[in-house]
Design an enzyme around this catalytic site. Structure first.
Site: not given
Ligand SMILES: [Zn+2]
Length: 550
Positions: A223-224, A233, A282
């Site tokens: 993800h990073e 996002h 998220y």
């Protein structure tokens, strides 16, 4: 907020022994704020005291704008030190002082984000400017490969986790990475900081990715890295309001600025759908005050889909492959179900997970115990059931223009907030390649009707079980509408046209939701009568429907 900013400033300045403030004995010292804030700068190379202060100021500005937009006036001022100390222990990717919890923006990006937030607030009742998920600033895309990186082992970072996260991208995309002992030029340094965070895109020179405590899973690292490849996002995409709702009343005080949206950027203007299963999305309780949901999916069957940190989704990978690797294969294969020519092997298609075969034309086989996996929907119900441990994919096809109805009869899986290991996924939306509704804690709310003539069932069992029935829909609404709506014109043979006989009736049917909430005709094309067909493009299902003139 002013006072809190001052506290932060004071402590950071004192860390660097700035004498101008040394004669002040602030409250933070007694309250232990200094320890919290000093912790933020451990091994820190990206954030300096100046940029950290700037960030806190920016987040304060964003919070105020977002509070207005969410219509949440007069909430109490947050205690930033408490927020920070809670976040770094329990939610290391939801840091209150970073953009959306884990992003470090450049000064120019910050300015653009604040400018857009102001604009968005002003336009919130009118048509919003659109954006995609990746940055369009070409300078922020990596241009040299392999991407060079170092691992700052002295910081205590988990080198295995870093490698596993890199491997997720390297295995599925044409992007390659190369580890260096010491970096030079443009490169990424992985280190153990406070929390998990990254820049967006390539910002030039040395840039850092923090893999702090609680960030060691391969998908969190991925993800990073996704941010550093240019991803924002997913839930800040311009079109997110069509798929999720932000439940502002459950957002923790001080975190209101974390749910902004950005304008459309053309990097990701690939027409890819919003992906609730993206590794960049998220979860339901992000930035929550008390574990109440802050994000609700519009189709509630997808509540268990959002927030997964297990794997890159099909569209996470396709996006990067399109952005970075689109020219790898000179010949493109006719892949089906939105598969595409694999940039790592131009002779095969890269398929969405449930599909296999050379051209993604059929269900991907996993185990013989799954039984028949390519199924045809009929007017009578058929049953699929499975239990235990293992994976199965079933692809159900009905004749064109017919929908598929699915009824869950038995359901039992391990309850999870995000369904990550024991669940059933049903794909019934307009894009069958996109992540579907993953269900583990509760069965679907009512019977499911597919958007198209395809549906996919995926069992990902670790002890769970289900049984469902499916059948082909009866005469579809779309066909009924058109049977009533078209007739042949009276022109001489060879020049006849199909005419819309009852356009008002058609419009009424559409208004009544016959094509689903978003259904409407976007273009009518009337064919010459050499053929007795006309075509209508229907936006809701994104497909061309052929209309026969009976
Ligand atoms: Zn992130």
């Amino acid at each position: 907020m002013k006072q809190l900013q001052l506290i932060v400033s004071l402590s950071l300045l004192s860390l660097t022994l700035c004498e101008a403030w040394n004669d002040t004995v602030p409250d933070w010292e007694r309250n232990g704020y200094d320890a919290v804030l000093a912790n933020l700068l451990i091994n820190q190379t990206t954030l300096t005291k100046i940029t950290l202060i700037e960030y806190i100021e920016m987040m304060s500005t964003l919070r105020n704008i977002q509070q207005d937009k969410l219509q949440l006036p007069n909430r109490p001022e947050p205690d930033i030190a408490t927020l920070i100390s809670e976040s770094i222990t329990s939610e290391p990717d939801q840091l209150p002082y970073l953009f959306q919890g884990d992003i470090i923006l450049t000064r120019d990006q910050m300015k653009a984000v604040i400018e857009f937030a102001h604009e968005d607030l002003a336009n919130s009742t009118s048509t919003r400017r659109k954006r995609g998920g990746l940055t369009s600033e070409l300078s922020l895309r990596w241009t040299k490969f392999p991407i060079l990186y170092t691992i700052n082992t002295g910081s205590g970072v988990d080198a295995n986790a870093v490698q596993a996260g890199i491997n997720l991208w390297q295995k599925l995309t044409c992007i390659s990475f190369q580890r260096l002992r010491s970096g030079s030029g443009d490169f990424i340094e992985f280190f153990k900081g406070t929390g998990c965070y990254s820049n967006i895109g390539s910002v030039g020179g040395r840039q850092t990715i923090s893999i702090g405590r609680g960030c060691n899973s391969p998908a969190i690292v991925a993800h990073e890295i996704g941010h550093s490849l240019g991803f924002w996002h997913e839930q800040s995409r311009f079109d997110r309001d069509n798929y999720i709702k932000v439940l502002s009343q459950n957002i923790k005080d001080g975190m209101e600025g974390q749910f902004g949206m950005e304008g459309q950027r053309d990097f990701q203007a690939n027409g890819y759908p919003y992906d609730l299963g993206s590794v960049m999305h998220y979860g339901r309780t992000a930035f929550s005050s008390d574990d109440g949901d802050t994000i609700e999916t519009i189709d509630k069957n997808y509540m268990g889909t959002i927030g997964q940190r297990v794997a890159l989704s099909f569209y996470d990978v396709k996006n990067i492959n399109t952005a970075y690797c689109n020219n790898r294969c000179s010949t493109k294969l006719p892949c089906q179900h939105n598969g595409y020519t694999d940039p790592k092997n131009c002779n095969v298609c890269r398929c969405s997970e449930p599909f296999g075969g050379t051209l993604c034309e059929k269900a991907a086989s996993t185990s013989s115990s799954c039984g028949t996996i390519d199924l045809t929907a009929k007017p009578q119900y058929q049953t699929i059931s499975m239990s235990g441990t293992g994976n199965c994919n079933w692809v159900i096809t009905a004749i064109p223009n017919r929908k598929i109805f699915i009824q869950m009869d038995k359901f039992g899986f391990d309850e999870q907030n995000t369904c990550e290991y024991d669940y059933i996924e049903i794909r019934y939306g307009p894009d069958i390649a996109n992540t579907g509704a993953r269900m583990c804690s509760s069965p679907p709310r009512g019977p499911i009707r597919s958007s198209t003539n395809k549906a996919v069932i995926m069992f990902r069992g670790q002890g769970g079980r289900f049984s469902l029935r499916f059948r082909q829909g009866t005469f579809s609404a779309v066909q009924k509408i058109h049977q009533m709506s078209w007739r042949r014109s009276h022109n001489p043979p060879g020049q006849q046209k199909l005419l819309c006989q009852q356009p008002r009736n058609l419009r009424q049917k559409l208004a009544a939701g016959a094509l689903g909430p978003a259904g409407r005709i976007v273009r009518k094309h009337v064919a010459r009568a050499a053929a007795n067909t006309a075509t209508v493009l229907v936006q809701a299902v994104g497909q061309t429907i052929t209309v026969r003139d009976n």
